[in-house]
Design a protein around this motif. Structure first.
Motif, PDB file in Angstrom:
ATOM      1  N   GLY A   1       4.922 -24.860  -2.701  1.00 27.29           N
ATOM      2  CA  GLY A   1       4.087 -25.993  -3.055  1.00 27.29           C
ATOM      3  C   GLY A   1       2.615 -25.661  -3.096  1.00 27.29           C
ATOM      4  O   GLY A   1       2.184 -24.551  -2.764  1.00 27.29           O
ATOM      5  N   GLY A   2       1.832 -26.632  -3.522  1.00 23.91           N
ATOM      6  CA  GLY A   2       0.382 -26.487  -3.580  1.00 23.91           C
ATOM      7  C   GLY A   2      -0.101 -25.913  -4.895  1.00 23.91           C
ATOM      8  O   GLY A   2       0.681 -25.511  -5.760  1.00 23.91           O
TER       9      GLY A   2
ATOM     10  N   SER B   1       1.689 -25.091  -8.882  1.00 25.31           N
ATOM     11  CA  SER B   1       0.849 -24.851 -10.053  1.00 25.31           C
ATOM     12  C   SER B   1      -0.161 -23.770  -9.734  1.00 25.31           C
ATOM     13  O   SER B   1      -0.500 -23.533  -8.562  1.00 25.31           O
ATOM     14  CB  SER B   1       0.140 -26.138 -10.496  1.00 25.31           C
ATOM     15  N   ILE B   2      -0.643 -23.111 -10.776  1.00 23.09           N
ATOM     16  CA  ILE B   2      -1.626 -22.046 -10.632  1.00 23.09           C
ATOM     17  C   ILE B   2      -2.718 -22.279 -11.663  1.00 23.09           C
ATOM     18  O   ILE B   2      -2.432 -22.465 -12.853  1.00 23.09           O
ATOM     19  CB  ILE B   2      -0.992 -20.658 -10.826  1.00 23.09           C
TER      20      ILE B   2
ATOM     21  N   ALA C   1      -7.644 -20.141  -2.855  1.00 27.50           N
ATOM     22  CA  ALA C   1      -8.025 -19.312  -4.003  1.00 27.50           C
ATOM     23  C   ALA C   1      -8.168 -17.865  -3.564  1.00 27.50           C
ATOM     24  O   ALA C   1      -8.329 -17.558  -2.384  1.00 27.50           O
ATOM     25  CB  ALA C   1      -9.351 -19.806  -4.591  1.00 27.50           C
ATOM     26  N   PHE C   2      -8.099 -16.952  -4.538  1.00 28.24           N
ATOM     27  CA  PHE C   2      -8.480 -15.573  -4.257  1.00 28.24           C
ATOM     28  C   PHE C   2      -9.274 -15.012  -5.417  1.00 28.24           C
ATOM     29  O   PHE C   2      -9.184 -15.489  -6.546  1.00 28.24           O
ATOM     30  CB  PHE C   2      -7.273 -14.692  -3.908  1.00 28.24           C
TER      31      PHE C   2
ATOM     32  N   LEU D   1       0.913 -20.026  -0.604  1.00 29.08           N
ATOM     33  CA  LEU D   1      -0.037 -20.771   0.220  1.00 29.08           C
ATOM     34  C   LEU D   1       0.622 -21.167   1.524  1.00 29.08           C
ATOM     35  O   LEU D   1       1.811 -21.493   1.560  1.00 29.08           O
ATOM     36  CB  LEU D   1      -0.523 -22.023  -0.516  1.00 29.08           C
ATOM     37  N   THR D   2      -0.143 -21.128   2.594  1.00 28.05           N
ATOM     38  CA  THR D   2       0.364 -21.570   3.869  1.00 28.05           C
ATOM     39  C   THR D   2       0.374 -23.095   3.934  1.00 28.05           C
ATOM     40  O   THR D   2      -0.427 -23.764   3.280  1.00 28.05           O
ATOM     41  CB  THR D   2      -0.495 -21.014   5.016  1.00 28.05           C
ATOM     42  N   GLY D   3       1.261 -23.621   4.756  1.00 24.91           N
ATOM     43  CA  GLY D   3       1.343 -25.069   4.884  1.00 24.91           C
ATOM     44  C   GLY D   3       0.251 -25.656   5.733  1.00 24.91           C
ATOM     45  O   GLY D   3       0.069 -26.873   5.774  1.00 24.91           O
TER      46      GLY D   3
END
Length: 554
Positions: A36-37, A247-248, A273-274, A551-553
């Protein structure tokens, strides 16, 4: 191949223990990756070429979130990458001594519209790369496929007979010579599926028909591309992609330093983000002196080879003992410091094959202290009856890093009694002088990183006789018939393990003639936000794989 035209200032030999497995947390990521995320990837490039015919992207790049090729790369934080099946059931079956390669598509692989990917689609995708309008992508296959030299693409109504499709799930490639690295070649973007009915030369790159886990929701080149899930992607058929975010967003045309400043600050959406811009040396203290930020820094174990090419066809460098004297004379410690030191420069090099490439063997034929061995160099110059009448000319790009490294080399050789004149040039002039066939130089400072993880790409372009002049990168002007024969043998070897051993032996064979002084393996360093996990740089390529990031929760 990637020419390292600018010596990359890199940061921090940070130990990486991150796991690509989405069940394990990456140290400093804030927890275990969850599904997710929205992940943001921040680029300085104004456009991203998502048409597979135009793309020069590696298999770990953003285009492969949307498309799948016949094969792909499986990367690991601590091991060289391996080639694995992607759309195909295996990495290819060679026949005819390695001149013919057969692939079968996995059953049930679909496009984003639910239609089946066929071998005819893969054939058409490869063929369209020959069209002049679509000729910007990686081109290795164009010189290998029979008839490729005269083919102008399918837009003329012609097909390429050397790509056969006996049925909808089988594709056969006929090459003009044995080529053991073909499984790596078909991992490139061109070897995906593009249905002929979807051809749109101008707009296809804005919405390539997705076969990967994500499809394009919207595309604004120069601004951003938004990717959302492709419901027809089946993870059971995909050995590499984890498809963790919902989504990205690919954010483009950003200032590189601003990108890294944002990730350092780690506020709001930037936590998810990275940066796809290597950390600038000027920002290194801000990162290294802050443990919380440093924990979000990923550094490649190795990278491009930066080296000094010696013009073997020009006196006095046509004498192998003079070249060997230079091997011993150069103070690699001073070179390393000029490039930023062991923390922001890279590791001292002694081989042509970069660490992280299969076939790399750690060795040093010219063992000396890191500061060089002036006495040994002078003894070799005496054996060669070296009597210098004019300074050697060293050309390089004219940026501050290349000039600093050139000055370190100049000072090293001066101690051994070899005079050197520096000639910094703009990038185009350096490129023309180095590869244009009129080598009015004695020494040239350069760098190299292969486009795919095979030692063939580390050696053949730099020392093969066929690569002298005409834009080729054998800027040492090195020609050795025995080496050329060994290159041909290793290139045709279809057993990649045996090929790696052949390339490793070739590395040492070439270095006995000293056409190149390996200087250092430049590293890359990238920052991530605090919510980004499964983020690492493998030994090769020295870039983050976007295919496994989550992504971490928390």
């Amino acid at each position: 191949m990637k020419k390292s035209r600018v010596l990359i200032a890199l940061v921090a030999a940070v130990a990486l223990t991150a796991s690509a497995c989405n069940a394990n947390p990456t140290p400093g990521s804030g927890g275990t990756a969850t599904t997710g995320g929205t992940l943001h990837i921040l680029f300085d490039n104004p456009t991203l070429k998502e048409d597979p015919a135009k793309s020069q992207s590696l298999a770990v790049s953003a285009i492969h979130l949307m498309i799948r090729s016949l094969t792909t790369w499986k990367t690991d934080p601590n091991k060289p990458p391996t080639v694995v099946p992607d759309l195909a059931t295996d990495t290819g079956t060679p026949s005819d001594g390695g001149k013919t390669w057969t692939y079968h598509l996995k059953p049930g692989v679909l496009y984003e519209d639910g239609s089946k990917i066929t071998s005819q689609d893969v054939k058409y995708s490869v063929e369209r790369t020959f069209a002049p309008q679509l000729s910007e992508g990686l081109a290795y296959h164009k010189t290998l496929l029979v008839g490729g030299e005269n083919y102008k693409g399918p837009l003329t109504g012609q097909d390429l007979p050397s790509i056969a499709t006996p049925d909808a799930s089988t594709i056969v490639f006929h090459l003009n010579k044995p080529y053991g690295d073909w499984p790596w070649i078909v991992s490139m973007p061109a070897f995906t599926g593009v249905p002929k009915s979807k051809e749109d030369v101008v707009h296809y790159q804005d919405h390539p028909l997705a076969s990967g886990p994500y499809k394009v929701q919207s595309a604004q080149q120069g601004s951003k591309i938004v990717l959302v899930r492709n419901k027809y992607w089946d993870q059971k058929t995909d050995p590499v992609r984890t498809a963790l975010p919902d989504s990205i967003v690919l954010d483009m045309a950003l200032n590189g330093e601003v990108i890294n400043q944002r990730i350092i600050a780690d506020q709001g959406a930037d936590q998810a983000a990275f940066s796809f811009v290597t950390l600038q040396a000027a920002l290194a203290p801000k990162v290294l002196n802050n443990p919380q930020v440093k924990a979000r820094l990923a550094v490649s174990p190795s990278g491009a080879l930066d080296y000094l090419a010696l013009n073997t066809r020009k006196a006095p460098l046509n004498d192998v003992n003079v070249r060997k004297a230079i091997e011993y004379a150069i103070d690699k410690n001073a070179v390393q410091i000029a490039a930023g030191g062991p923390v922001i420069g890279g590791d001292i090099a002694s081989t042509l094959i970069e660490p992280g490439i299969s076939g790399y063997q750690k060795y040093d034929l010219y063992q000396a202290p890191a500061s060089g061995d002036v006495a040994k160099a002078k003894a070799l110059l005496a054996t060669a009856k070296f009597n210098q009448t004019a300074p050697l000319v060293l050309i390089s790009q004219n940026d501050s890093l290349h000039v600093a490294v050139s000055q370190a080399i100049q000072a090293s050789l001066q101690k051994a009694g070899i005079k050197v004149t520096l000639k910094p040039e703009d990038d185009d002039s350096w490129q023309a002088d180095s590869t244009g066939g009129k080598p009015n130089y004695d020494l040239s400072l350069s760098g190299w990183l292969p486009d795919f993880p095979s030692a063939q790409g580390s050696i053949q372009p730099l020392i093969g006789t066929s690569e002298i002049g005409n834009g080729g990168f054998n800027i040492s002007q090195y020609s050795n018939a025995q080496v050329d024969a060994a290159i041909a043998a290793a290139t045709s070897q279809t057993d990649l393990t045996k090929a790696a051993a052949q390339w490793g032996a070739l590395d040492q064979q070439v270095m006995q003639d000293a056409p190149i002084v390996p200087l250092f393996y430049a590293k890359n360093a990238f920052l991530r936000g605090s919510k980004v996990t499964n983020f690492y740089l493998p030994p090769y390529p020295p870039y983050p794989s976007v295919l496994t990031v989550g992504l971490t929760g928390k």
